[in-house]
Scaffold this active site. Structure first.
Site, short mmCIF file in Angstrom:
data_model
loop_
_atom_site.label_atom_id
_atom_site.label_comp_id
_atom_site.label_asym_id
_atom_site.label_seq_id
_atom_site.Cartn_x
_atom_site.Cartn_y
_atom_site.Cartn_z
N HIS A 170 75.74 -26.85 -44.89
CA HIS A 170 74.82 -27.08 -43.77
C HIS A 170 74.61 -25.83 -42.93
CE1 HIS A 170 74.82 -31.30 -44.65
NE2 HIS A 170 76.10 -31.45 -44.37
N HIS B 21 72.43 -21.91 -36.50
CA HIS B 21 71.31 -22.82 -36.77
C HIS B 21 70.02 -22.02 -36.75
CE1 HIS B 21 73.68 -26.54 -36.14
NE2 HIS B 21 74.33 -25.81 -35.24
#
Length: 248
Positions: A87, A114
């Protein structure tokens, strides 16, 4: 962040630093297992749908306050194990680093990335955001978010990206990381009560998001964004939370 963090114990908080296995990854940032469906998993994940203090948020309407930001106690350099957990790229730190916030001490466990940023500031995303995850003895978390914009190179990123960890596989150790390369010179920040930004979305996080960004080159940002595109949860409603702006 790790799904194992639904228990408010330090052991569970430290599990946040453990890379996920391919078999454990039954959530995603898109499609049938994307953010709109996280709460359908039931159990602890129900908070993703029903919680009233979810993160990230669009940072707007902050109230200027005399409240202090976190007092960072980070060494000049430290080492960290770099992994790709499917992720994000995550750096599990070794050595003593932490922060003090509202009379409580939190130890730095890991940091990760992110793209685009998860938080927005006045409705705008940055190309990338870094989250520094700190855990207290009772399992509560203090997470520091830093926006990354395109500009001058960030030397600390080069050392992390050079490890080039295998997705779902082995990584390597990045030595002598200068974490303060990730901090803006202006300490102004926003503070609010929120949650993990991935399942189980536990509402145990004291968030601090710096008001000013640091920079990395387009190539440095692209290295991560191409590996984990759209690795950001959409912003969530404020509900009745108070959002504070501190001078640092």
């Amino acid at each position: 962040m790790s799904r194992t963090l639904h228990s408010l114990t330090l052991a569970a908080a430290l599990a946040l630093a453990a890379p996920l296995t391919a078999q454990a990854q039954h959530w995603s940032y898109s499609g049938d297992e994307g953010p709109a469906h996280w709460g359908e998993h039931g159990g602890a994940d129900a908070s993703c749908a029903t919680g009233q203090q979810q993160s990230p948020i669009n940072i707007t309407g902050a109230i200027p306050a005399f409240a202090a930001g976190p007092a960072l106690d980070w060494p000049d350099t430290l080492a960290g194990e770099v992994v790709d957990n499917g992720h994000t790229v995550q750096v599990t730190v070794t050595g003593e680093a932490g922060l003090d916030l509202d009379g409580r001490h939190y130890r730095l466990v890991q940091f990760h990335f992110h793209a685009e940023s998860e938080h927005q500031i006045e409705g705008q995303n940055a190309p990338m955001e870094v989250h520094f995850v700190h855990a207290a003895e009772d399992g509560s978390l203090a997470v520091v978010g830093v926006m990354v914009e395109v500009g001058a190179a960030m030397p600390a990123l080069s050392g992390i990206w050079a490890i080039d960890p295998d997705p779902h596989g082995s990584g390597g150790v990045a030595a002598a990381l200068r974490l303060r390369d990730f901090l803006p010179t202006d300490p102004a920040a926003f503070r609010y009560a929120g949650s993990l930004t991935t399942p189980p979305c536990s509402e145990i996080v004291s968030w601090t998001v710096y008001a000013h960004a640091v920079t990395a080159t387009q190539a440095q940002i692209d290295w991560f964004a191409e590996r984990h595109p759209h690795s950001n949860r959409p912003v969530m409603p404020h509900h009745r939370r108070v959002l504070l702006q501190t001078a640092g």
